[in-house]
Design a protein around this motif. Structure first.
Motif, PDB file in Angstrom:
ATOM      1  N   THR A 192       0.707  -1.343  -0.019  1.00  0.00           N
ATOM      2  CA  THR A 192      -0.075  -0.104   0.057  1.00  0.00           C
ATOM      3  C   THR A 192       0.930   1.319   0.125  1.00  0.00           C
ATOM      4  OG1 THR A 192      -1.666  -1.097   1.212  1.00  0.00           O
ATOM      5  CG2 THR A 192      -1.751   1.197   1.209  1.00  0.00           C
ATOM      6  N   MET A 193       2.048   1.209   0.788  1.00  0.00           N
ATOM      7  CA  MET A 193       2.795   2.465   0.810  1.00  0.00           C
ATOM      8  C   MET A 193       3.546   2.650  -0.585  1.00  0.00           C
ATOM      9  SD  MET A 193       4.648   2.024   4.573  1.00  0.00           S
ATOM     10  CE  MET A 193       5.671   3.508   4.279  1.00  0.00           C
ATOM     11  N   VAL A 194       3.725   1.496  -1.218  1.00  0.00           N
ATOM     12  CA  VAL A 194       4.171   1.732  -2.694  1.00  0.00           C
ATOM     13  C   VAL A 194       3.145   2.277  -3.503  1.00  0.00           C
ATOM     14  CG1 VAL A 194       5.003   0.261  -4.800  1.00  0.00           C
ATOM     15  CG2 VAL A 194       5.829  -0.183  -2.502  1.00  0.00           C
ATOM     16  N   VAL A 195       2.039   1.850  -3.459  1.00  0.00           N
ATOM     17  CA  VAL A 195       0.817   2.390  -4.414  1.00  0.00           C
ATOM     18  C   VAL A 195       0.882   3.849  -4.185  1.00  0.00           C
ATOM     19  CG1 VAL A 195      -1.400   2.468  -4.627  1.00  0.00           C
ATOM     20  CG2 VAL A 195      -0.149   0.058  -4.676  1.00  0.00           C
ATOM     21  N   ASN A 196       0.785   4.330  -2.777  1.00  0.00           N
ATOM     22  CA  ASN A 196       0.608   5.533  -2.261  1.00  0.00           C
ATOM     23  C   ASN A 196       1.678   6.464  -2.754  1.00  0.00           C
ATOM     24  OD1 ASN A 196      -1.825   5.117  -0.898  1.00  0.00           O
ATOM     25  ND2 ASN A 196      -0.893   4.863   0.854  1.00  0.00           N
ATOM     26  N   ALA A 197       3.065   6.021  -2.726  1.00  0.00           N
ATOM     27  CA  ALA A 197       4.078   6.712  -3.480  1.00  0.00           C
ATOM     28  C   ALA A 197       4.141   6.931  -4.749  1.00  0.00           C
ATOM     29  CB  ALA A 197       5.370   5.771  -2.894  1.00  0.00           C
ATOM     30  N   ILE A 198       3.407   5.864  -5.673  1.00  0.00           N
ATOM     31  CA  ILE A 198       3.274   6.181  -6.844  1.00  0.00           C
ATOM     32  C   ILE A 198       2.244   7.127  -7.075  1.00  0.00           C
ATOM     33  CG2 ILE A 198       2.399   5.128  -8.973  1.00  0.00           C
ATOM     34  CD1 ILE A 198       3.464   2.485  -7.872  1.00  0.00           C
ATOM     35  N   GLY A 199       1.099   7.173  -6.407  1.00  0.00           N
ATOM     36  CA  GLY A 199       0.011   8.112  -6.414  1.00  0.00           C
ATOM     37  C   GLY A 199       0.763   9.576  -6.206  1.00  0.00           C
ATOM     38  N   LEU A 200       1.569   9.970  -5.195  1.00  0.00           N
ATOM     39  CA  LEU A 200       2.389  10.949  -4.764  1.00  0.00           C
ATOM     40  C   LEU A 200       3.207  11.580  -5.940  1.00  0.00           C
ATOM     41  CD1 LEU A 200       3.109  10.627  -1.092  1.00  0.00           C
ATOM     42  CD2 LEU A 200       1.438  12.307  -2.124  1.00  0.00           C
ATOM     43  N   ILE A 201       3.875  10.563  -6.790  1.00  0.00           N
ATOM     44  CA  ILE A 201       4.665  10.868  -7.871  1.00  0.00           C
ATOM     45  C   ILE A 201       3.913  11.285  -8.939  1.00  0.00           C
ATOM     46  CG2 ILE A 201       6.464   9.940  -9.469  1.00  0.00           C
ATOM     47  CD1 ILE A 201       7.494   8.170  -7.297  1.00  0.00           C
ATOM     48  N   VAL A 202       2.856  10.597  -9.200  1.00  0.00           N
ATOM     49  CA  VAL A 202       1.795  11.149 -10.456  1.00  0.00           C
ATOM     50  C   VAL A 202       1.507  12.490  -9.957  1.00  0.00           C
ATOM     51  CG1 VAL A 202      -0.381  10.603 -11.566  1.00  0.00           C
ATOM     52  CG2 VAL A 202       1.341   8.992 -10.980  1.00  0.00           C
ATOM     53  N   LEU A 203       0.946  12.744  -8.898  1.00  0.00           N
ATOM     54  CA  LEU A 203       0.534  14.047  -8.275  1.00  0.00           C
ATOM     55  C   LEU A 203       1.618  15.264  -8.566  1.00  0.00           C
ATOM     56  CD1 LEU A 203      -1.713  13.532  -5.522  1.00  0.00           C
ATOM     57  CD2 LEU A 203      -2.386  14.305  -7.594  1.00  0.00           C
ATOM     58  N   LEU A 204       2.782  14.794  -8.279  1.00  0.00           N
ATOM     59  CA  LEU A 204       3.677  15.666  -8.662  1.00  0.00           C
ATOM     60  C   LEU A 204       4.061  16.006 -10.137  1.00  0.00           C
ATOM     61  CD1 LEU A 204       6.716  14.706  -6.127  1.00  0.00           C
ATOM     62  CD2 LEU A 204       5.436  16.718  -6.427  1.00  0.00           C
ATOM     63  N   GLY A 205       3.861  14.775 -10.897  1.00  0.00           N
ATOM     64  CA  GLY A 205       4.028  15.164 -12.421  1.00  0.00           C
ATOM     65  C   GLY A 205       2.948  15.953 -12.928  1.00  0.00           C
ATOM     66  N   ILE A 206       1.697  15.964 -12.613  1.00  0.00           N
ATOM     67  CA  ILE A 206       0.534  16.760 -12.641  1.00  0.00           C
ATOM     68  C   ILE A 206       0.799  18.194 -12.349  1.00  0.00           C
ATOM     69  CG2 ILE A 206      -1.968  17.315 -12.190  1.00  0.00           C
ATOM     70  CD1 ILE A 206      -2.274  14.172 -12.143  1.00  0.00           C
ATOM     71  N   ALA A 207       1.303  18.396 -10.867  1.00  0.00           N
ATOM     72  CA  ALA A 207       1.547  19.600 -10.397  1.00  0.00           C
ATOM     73  C   ALA A 207       2.633  20.375 -11.374  1.00  0.00           C
ATOM     74  CB  ALA A 207       1.916  19.555  -9.050  1.00  0.00           C
ATOM     75  N   HIS A 208       3.736  19.827 -11.600  1.00  0.00           N
ATOM     76  CA  HIS A 208       4.914  20.240 -12.267  1.00  0.00           C
ATOM     77  C   HIS A 208       4.669  20.451 -13.870  1.00  0.00           C
ATOM     78  CE1 HIS A 208       8.060  20.061  -9.267  1.00  0.00           C
ATOM     79  NE2 HIS A 208       6.903  19.918  -8.300  1.00  0.00           N
ATOM     80  N   GLY A 209       3.525  19.417 -14.471  1.00  0.00           N
ATOM     81  CA  GLY A 209       3.283  19.526 -15.870  1.00  0.00           C
ATOM     82  C   GLY A 209       4.310  18.918 -16.633  1.00  0.00           C
ATOM     83  N   THR A 210       5.007  18.106 -16.110  1.00  0.00           N
ATOM     84  CA  THR A 210       5.976  17.409 -16.871  1.00  0.00           C
ATOM     85  C   THR A 210       6.017  15.794 -16.921  1.00  0.00           C
ATOM     86  OG1 THR A 210       7.442  16.880 -14.801  1.00  0.00           O
ATOM     87  CG2 THR A 210       7.862  18.941 -16.315  1.00  0.00           C
ATOM     88  N   GLY A 211       6.303  15.102 -17.933  1.00  0.00           N
ATOM     89  CA  GLY A 211       6.215  13.807 -18.156  1.00  0.00           C
ATOM     90  C   GLY A 211       6.905  12.671 -17.731  1.00  0.00           C
ATOM     91  N   ILE A 212       8.201  13.238 -17.079  1.00  0.00           N
ATOM     92  CA  ILE A 212       9.151  12.476 -16.552  1.00  0.00           C
ATOM     93  C   ILE A 212       8.542  11.752 -15.264  1.00  0.00           C
ATOM     94  CG2 ILE A 212      10.333  14.071 -15.210  1.00  0.00           C
ATOM     95  CD1 ILE A 212      12.051  11.339 -17.088  1.00  0.00           C
ATOM     96  N   TYR A 213       7.750  12.285 -14.622  1.00  0.00           N
ATOM     97  CA  TYR A 213       7.202  11.844 -13.326  1.00  0.00           C
ATOM     98  C   TYR A 213       6.613  10.586 -13.565  1.00  0.00           C
ATOM     99  CZ  TYR A 213       8.716  15.789 -10.847  1.00  0.00           C
ATOM    100  OH  TYR A 213       9.637  16.653 -10.289  1.00  0.00           O
TER     101      TYR A 213
ATOM    102  N   GLU B  21       6.885   8.348 -16.080  1.00  0.00           N
ATOM    103  CA  GLU B  21       8.060   7.287 -16.335  1.00  0.00           C
ATOM    104  C   GLU B  21       8.596   6.678 -14.894  1.00  0.00           C
ATOM    105  OE1 GLU B  21      10.498   8.743 -19.175  1.00  0.00           O
ATOM    106  OE2 GLU B  21       8.992   9.199 -20.628  1.00  0.00           O
ATOM    107  N   ALA B  22       8.910   7.637 -14.091  1.00  0.00           N
ATOM    108  CA  ALA B  22       9.301   7.091 -12.717  1.00  0.00           C
ATOM    109  C   ALA B  22       8.391   6.310 -12.105  1.00  0.00           C
ATOM    110  CB  ALA B  22       9.907   8.254 -12.233  1.00  0.00           C
ATOM    111  N   SER B  23       7.163   6.837 -12.313  1.00  0.00           N
ATOM    112  CA  SER B  23       6.291   6.010 -11.521  1.00  0.00           C
ATOM    113  C   SER B  23       5.952   4.606 -12.134  1.00  0.00           C
ATOM    114  CB  SER B  23       4.795   6.861 -11.544  1.00  0.00           C
ATOM    115  OG  SER B  23       4.210   6.813 -12.584  1.00  0.00           O
ATOM    116  N   LEU B  24       6.226   4.375 -13.196  1.00  0.00           N
ATOM    117  CA  LEU B  24       5.751   3.047 -13.647  1.00  0.00           C
ATOM    118  C   LEU B  24       7.126   2.022 -13.312  1.00  0.00           C
ATOM    119  CD1 LEU B  24       4.987   3.783 -17.468  1.00  0.00           C
ATOM    120  CD2 LEU B  24       3.539   2.780 -15.698  1.00  0.00           C
TER     121      LEU B  24
END
Length: 95
Positions: free
Chosen positions: A45-66, A68-71
């Motif tokens: 669950t912590m891994v899934v939550n960390a992936i969610g946080l990384i995706v949210l960072l990607g949305i907030a920053h507007g870049t796509g590299i986040y 790929e890192a989440s995958l």
């Protein structure tokens, strides 16, 4: 700023808060979990939550590299969860 931008900012803040609370709750379950299976699920669950946080960072920053890192983290999290559960159940990872 327009209404859509304001709503997006508030939605991102709410999503960061919700996932942060979920991460803290999973961490508590990891620490006080009564069984090993509960701890394994808390780590997953912590891994899934960390992936969610990384995706949210990607949305907030507007870049796509986040994204790929989440995958990559998702693949590593899946493999580590399966290997840890296999080790707990059988005592050996590789048969």
């Amino acid at each position: 700023m327009n209404l859509a931008s304001d709503l997006m900012n508030w939605a991102l803040i709410a999503a960061f808060a919700a996932i942060g609370v979920a991460q803290i709750m999973a961490m508590i379950r990891l620490i006080i979990g009564p069984d090993t299976g509960d701890r394994i699920l808390a780590l997953d669950t912590m891994v899934v939550n960390a992936i969610g946080l990384i995706v949210l960072l990607g949305i907030a920053h507007g870049t796509g590299i986040y994204f790929e890192a989440s995958l990559i983290i998702a693949m590593l999290g899946f493999v580590s969860t399966v290997s840890y559960a296999r080790f707990v159940l059988r005592g050996d990872i590789i048969e």
